[in-house]
Write an enzyme that holds these catalytic residues in place. Sequence first.
Site, PDB file in Angstrom:
ATOM      1  N   GLY A 185     -10.896   2.890   7.669  1.00 14.37           N
ATOM      2  CA  GLY A 185     -11.350   4.243   7.976  1.00 14.37           C
ATOM      3  C   GLY A 185     -10.980   4.668   9.385  1.00 14.37           C
ATOM      4  O   GLY A 185     -11.252   3.965  10.356  1.00 14.37           O
TER       5      GLY A 185
ATOM      6  N   HIS B  75     -12.135   1.415   0.554  1.00 20.43           N
ATOM      7  CA  HIS B  75     -10.699   1.162   0.350  1.00 20.43           C
ATOM      8  C   HIS B  75      -9.969   0.757   1.618  1.00 20.43           C
ATOM      9  O   HIS B  75      -8.762   0.495   1.569  1.00 20.43           O
ATOM     10  CB  HIS B  75     -10.036   2.400  -0.249  1.00 20.43           C
ATOM     11  CG  HIS B  75      -9.554   3.410   0.751  1.00 20.43           C
ATOM     12  ND1 HIS B  75     -10.370   3.945   1.737  1.00 20.43           N
ATOM     13  CD2 HIS B  75      -8.331   3.979   0.933  1.00 20.43           C
ATOM     14  CE1 HIS B  75      -9.659   4.797   2.464  1.00 20.43           C
ATOM     15  NE2 HIS B  75      -8.436   4.841   2.006  1.00 20.43           N
TER      16      HIS B  75
ATOM     17  N   GLY C 166      -7.079  -3.893   6.372  1.00 18.05           N
ATOM     18  CA  GLY C 166      -7.473  -3.518   7.718  1.00 18.05           C
ATOM     19  C   GLY C 166      -6.414  -2.674   8.367  1.00 18.05           C
ATOM     20  O   GLY C 166      -5.415  -2.293   7.743  1.00 18.05           O
TER      21      GLY C 166
ATOM     22  N   HIS D  96       0.858  -1.189   0.000  1.00 14.99           N
ATOM     23  CA  HIS D  96       0.000   0.000   0.000  1.00 14.99           C
ATOM     24  C   HIS D  96       0.892   1.236   0.000  1.00 14.99           C
ATOM     25  O   HIS D  96       1.595   1.507   0.971  1.00 14.99           O
ATOM     26  CB  HIS D  96      -0.894  -0.017   1.242  1.00 14.99           C
ATOM     27  CG  HIS D  96      -1.704   1.243   1.413  1.00 14.99           C
ATOM     28  ND1 HIS D  96      -2.055   1.742   2.651  1.00 14.99           N
ATOM     29  CD2 HIS D  96      -2.240   2.105   0.511  1.00 14.99           C
ATOM     30  CE1 HIS D  96      -2.767   2.844   2.498  1.00 14.99           C
ATOM     31  NE2 HIS D  96      -2.885   3.094   1.211  1.00 14.99           N
TER      32      HIS D  96
END
Length: 472
Positions: free
Chosen positions: A398, A395, A372, A233
């Site tokens: 949060g 995505h 996660g 990521h």
Amino acid sequence: MELVEESPYRFRIDRRDPMRVPGVVFASRALIPHVDEDRWPQQVANVATLPGIVDASYAMPDVHWGYGFPIGGVAATDVAAGGVVSPGGVGFDISCGVRLLAADLDRTDLPRVRDALMDGLDAAIPRGMGRGAVWQLADRAELDAVLRGGSRYAVERGHGVPRDLARCEDAGVVDDADPGQVSDRAVQRGQQQVGSLGSGNHFLEVQAVDEVHDEAVAAAFGLRAGQVVVMIHCGSRGLGHQICTDHVRVMERAMPGHGIEVPDRQLACAPLRSPQGRAYLGAMAAAANYARANRQVLTAAARRVFARTAGSGLHLVYDVSHNLAKIETHGVDGADRRLCVHRKGATRALPPGHPQLPADLRAVGQPVFVPGSMGTASYVLTGVAGAPAFASACHGAGRVRSRAQAGKSVRGQELRRDLQARGIAVRGASWRGLAEETPQAYKDVSAVVDVAEAAGLCRRVARLVPLGVVKG
């Protein structure tokens, strides 16, 4: 700002002046209390005022406060009807995204090589706020080649294999990039960062496929139960951040000349067909290519470590961005229209049969990845037919706490000990950075995925659990 419950997984913000469309929030009653403490509902309403916006201003289940747009915001503007593009609808980390790699390794085989593997990744993956990269670019001309060529250019230069491109969004490159719209300052910030994670919530995580919910789709993706996988990521680093900064300033100055007023200066925008709109789209595409090359080069680095320490290959499942504005065709009010779809903290989720999917995925839909928080599960999903919000999905988990709040709640050393006691190897760039990413700073990712699936945005394919993490 009142949220009206339309169904257990969909809430509405009624249109009122100067909103042009309503707001639609995909959430549940359980998630709403966690996100209602910040001002994201007002941001959803603010986005609904943009010229040319169609259908609704959408918010994904992981929505939270952002710059201009909420993170988890989706909005589309009509190109032919004076629609605008807003850098705030993309964000500072342009084309930040996730790619998943499948290893030739079973979870039961990992303990014998885990320490060597994690130490190798720790040494091979540059990260943190400063400079340092896997790929040392020679000069501005080579950077321009990256800005034009993205993952395709990285593969041509030996940082991957041709099959990688078939498993990338847009085949790894946005063709309308314009490096001429990238400022010298942005170039300076990006010159030495191709092949680096950066900081914040960016990571490289070694995971295992813990559950498979759809065997056929998982097999098409190249996944099986018990398999070791790697999730990366990251985005466009300082180059993307500077491009956003530069073009927000340009659009702020240009809006009066286009007769545009917005309720929040962070929603600075320009018509898609204006010089300012075209300039931003060209610069944004260049940053998107930079981000894709960045993830491609990190993939090459991880492959070398896996081959050396575990004798395993890594095969790309898919690479998809979650901070982009893309020109797409969607049906609105019974007619196909060309739209600029802003997805900020939201990922494209193409359904089965979509012509832009690679041939080997067309029957099952596009892979969607929902990481996660550190130490918790992540999910692999797939796009579904008839989904709302212009074929978009959430995505991530949060945030519910700011980085400052999270950093005060736990010490990085304590968090690392806790994760390692649970069998998760941690290689962090700083104690502060670890503390800021404590799982308590995020929503429950499983609850977010439950809502996304129940709302018809996507369908779950597999659940992944962490085995080791390299943090920026």
